[in-house]
Design an enzyme around this catalytic site. Sequence first.
Site, PDB file in Angstrom:
ATOM      1  N   SER A   1      74.406 122.356 -10.685  1.00 23.09           N
ATOM      2  CA  SER A   1      74.833 123.683 -10.220  1.00 23.09           C
ATOM      3  C   SER A   1      74.585 123.816  -8.719  1.00 23.09           C
ATOM      4  O   SER A   1      73.796 123.080  -8.141  1.00 23.09           O
ATOM      5  CB  SER A   1      74.031 124.762 -10.945  1.00 23.09           C
ATOM      6  N   GLY A   2      75.237 124.811  -8.140  1.00 26.90           N
ATOM      7  CA  GLY A   2      75.012 125.110  -6.732  1.00 26.90           C
ATOM      8  C   GLY A   2      76.236 124.831  -5.887  1.00 26.90           C
ATOM      9  O   GLY A   2      77.288 124.421  -6.396  1.00 26.90           O
TER      10      GLY A   2
ATOM     11  N   THR B   1      76.751 122.533  -3.609  1.00 25.08           N
ATOM     12  CA  THR B   1      77.051 121.139  -3.255  1.00 25.08           C
ATOM     13  C   THR B   1      77.836 120.451  -4.381  1.00 25.08           C
ATOM     14  O   THR B   1      78.562 119.485  -4.137  1.00 25.08           O
ATOM     15  CB  THR B   1      75.735 120.377  -2.969  1.00 25.08           C
TER      16      THR B   1
ATOM     17  N   ASP C   1      73.115 116.526  -9.283  1.00 26.50           N
ATOM     18  CA  ASP C   1      72.767 117.937  -9.117  1.00 26.50           C
ATOM     19  C   ASP C   1      72.380 118.202  -7.662  1.00 26.50           C
ATOM     20  O   ASP C   1      72.111 117.269  -6.901  1.00 26.50           O
ATOM     21  CB  ASP C   1      71.589 118.265 -10.054  1.00 26.50           C
TER      22      ASP C   1
ATOM     23  N   LYS D   1      64.065 123.543  -7.560  1.00 26.54           N
ATOM     24  CA  LYS D   1      65.396 123.894  -8.023  1.00 26.54           C
ATOM     25  C   LYS D   1      65.326 125.268  -8.694  1.00 26.54           C
ATOM     26  O   LYS D   1      64.252 125.730  -9.042  1.00 26.54           O
ATOM     27  CB  LYS D   1      65.927 122.853  -9.007  1.00 26.54           C
ATOM     28  N   GLY D   2      66.489 125.895  -8.836  1.00 29.74           N
ATOM     29  CA  GLY D   2      66.504 127.195  -9.502  1.00 29.74           C
ATOM     30  C   GLY D   2      66.863 128.341  -8.576  1.00 29.74           C
ATOM     31  O   GLY D   2      66.794 129.497  -8.983  1.00 29.74           O
TER      32      GLY D   2
ATOM     33  N   GLY E   1      69.638 129.159  -7.928  1.00 27.73           N
ATOM     34  CA  GLY E   1      70.745 129.809  -8.624  1.00 27.73           C
ATOM     35  C   GLY E   1      70.389 130.123 -10.071  1.00 27.73           C
ATOM     36  O   GLY E   1      71.273 130.409 -10.884  1.00 27.73           O
TER      37      GLY E   1
ATOM     38  N   GLU F   1      69.316 122.642 -16.037  1.00 31.66           N
ATOM     39  CA  GLU F   1      69.328 121.501 -15.118  1.00 31.66           C
ATOM     40  C   GLU F   1      68.238 120.495 -15.499  1.00 31.66           C
ATOM     41  O   GLU F   1      68.459 119.280 -15.447  1.00 31.66           O
ATOM     42  CB  GLU F   1      69.103 121.981 -13.684  1.00 31.66           C
TER      43      GLU F   1
ATOM     44  N   LYS G   1      67.439 120.363   3.411  1.00 33.06           N
ATOM     45  CA  LYS G   1      66.602 120.341   2.195  1.00 33.06           C
ATOM     46  C   LYS G   1      65.525 119.260   2.232  1.00 33.06           C
ATOM     47  O   LYS G   1      64.734 119.144   1.311  1.00 33.06           O
ATOM     48  CB  LYS G   1      67.485 120.103   0.959  1.00 33.06           C
TER      49      LYS G   1
HETATM   50  O1  LIG Z   1      69.736 126.983  -9.837  1.00 32.66           O
HETATM   51  C1  LIG Z   1      70.380 126.378  -8.989  1.00 32.66           C
HETATM   52  C2  LIG Z   1      70.231 124.982  -8.707  1.00 32.66           C
HETATM   53  O2  LIG Z   1      68.952 124.465  -8.863  1.00 32.66           O
HETATM   54  C3  LIG Z   1      70.933 124.458  -7.464  1.00 32.66           C
HETATM   55  O3  LIG Z   1      71.180 123.113  -7.729  1.00 32.66           O
HETATM   56  C4  LIG Z   1      70.134 124.612  -6.209  1.00 32.66           C
HETATM   57  O4  LIG Z   1      69.871 125.980  -6.002  1.00 32.66           O
HETATM   58  C5  LIG Z   1      70.825 124.010  -4.986  1.00 32.66           C
HETATM   59  O5  LIG Z   1      71.989 124.674  -4.702  1.00 32.66           O
HETATM   60  P1  LIG Z   1      72.810 124.416  -3.361  1.00 32.66           P
HETATM   61  O6  LIG Z   1      73.456 123.078  -3.484  1.00 32.66           O
HETATM   62  O7  LIG Z   1      73.790 125.556  -3.322  1.00 32.66           O
HETATM   63  O8  LIG Z   1      71.854 124.512  -2.221  1.00 32.66           O
END
Ligand SMILES: O=C[C@H](O)[C@H](O)[C@H](O)COP(=O)(O)O
Length: 340
Positions: free
Chosen positions: A77-78, A80, A133, A146-147, A149, A155, A173
């Site tokens: 999720s997210g 990326t 992920d 993580k989390g 979102g 996940e 990150k």
């Molecule tokens: O709950 C969300 C997930 O752990 C996402 O993978 C995490 O927040 C990273 O998201 P992004 O790629 O938007 O930074």
Amino acid sequence: MPIPPVVLTPGVSTPAEVEYPPPLRPKMPSQQVTTVPASSVSVAPPTNVVEAAKQLAAWTAVDKHVTKDCQVIGIGSGSTVPYVVERIVAQGPEVNKDRVFIPTGFQSKELIVDAHLRLGDVDQYPHIDVTIDGADEVDKDLNCIKGGGACHLREKVLAEAADTWVIVADYRKNSEVLGTNWTQGVPVEVAPFAYAKVLYNLRMLGSTNPKLRMAKMKAGPIVSDNGNFVIDAPFNETEMSDPLTLLTRIKMLTGVVEVGLFCHMAKAVYFGNQDGSVMAKFYDGHEEHYDNTSPSNEVPPPPAAGAGAAKAGGASLSQTTKEADTGVQPPPAPALGVHQ
Ligand SMILES: O=C[C@H](O)[C@H](O)[C@H](O)COP(=O)(O)O
């Protein structure tokens, strides 16, 4: 009052003849599922350096880990992850037609369905070949927060179920210690009725001002895909330096469903950098760097704008690439020479 039985009168429409409105997504015959072109994946072209870095990381990770023999693939999720799906679709319908894709939540389910890939669930496929992920932050030992979102329960299930769990992220990150850049705290999914007790427990564990995560466009807290609440619990650097111990302590609190600390799980993390290179860190401590300095890896320019991956931003990135290691033939990718 009891519901009266349906009495069918000859000449009057039977329920089978009633016209129902079409489903929101027309059901596609299976052969069509496998022949939708890559260009149908609607990923907006990267508009800035961070987005380009996410795409670079995602494409490189797919090229390295989503091999021809990967049949069951977990999709994280997210922001990326759409680039992950984009790159998988670009491997072509032939290789994707026998694959099944397992989502980590609503967002990734939509990505899979919209890309016309075959959707499965982890209860049907408890053994996954590879899951890719995103992450909110990654430390020097590849532990992750993580989390952000609120997807971390599913996940983690898909991470554990996978032979190979790979993270894709942009350069922001990449930290020595978790909590350096991601300061809002460790996401903790809780059973709703237990949230106040868990908030209290988290303070006792040393969390500085843990907060119930509130929704932006809804009155009240956010609700996860599993119907739970999420608490964001910040801890100081000492606690965050030993994420496995912290994870164990939080996980022991009754009412906690899952903790957004993923320790010793990632096989590799791919960071897209500002300069158009990608750094991959592996669980065994070695690193690989992919950049555009290796002429032997040059390939022809990508298809014209509007076609396949180029539509989704490939043309604006590096035009040279190393042939994918996956045994499949995707379009040119941004990842290039390898320097260990
Ligand atoms: O709950 C969300 C997930 O752990 C996402 O993978 C995490 O927040 C990273 O998201 P992004 O790629 O938007 O930074």
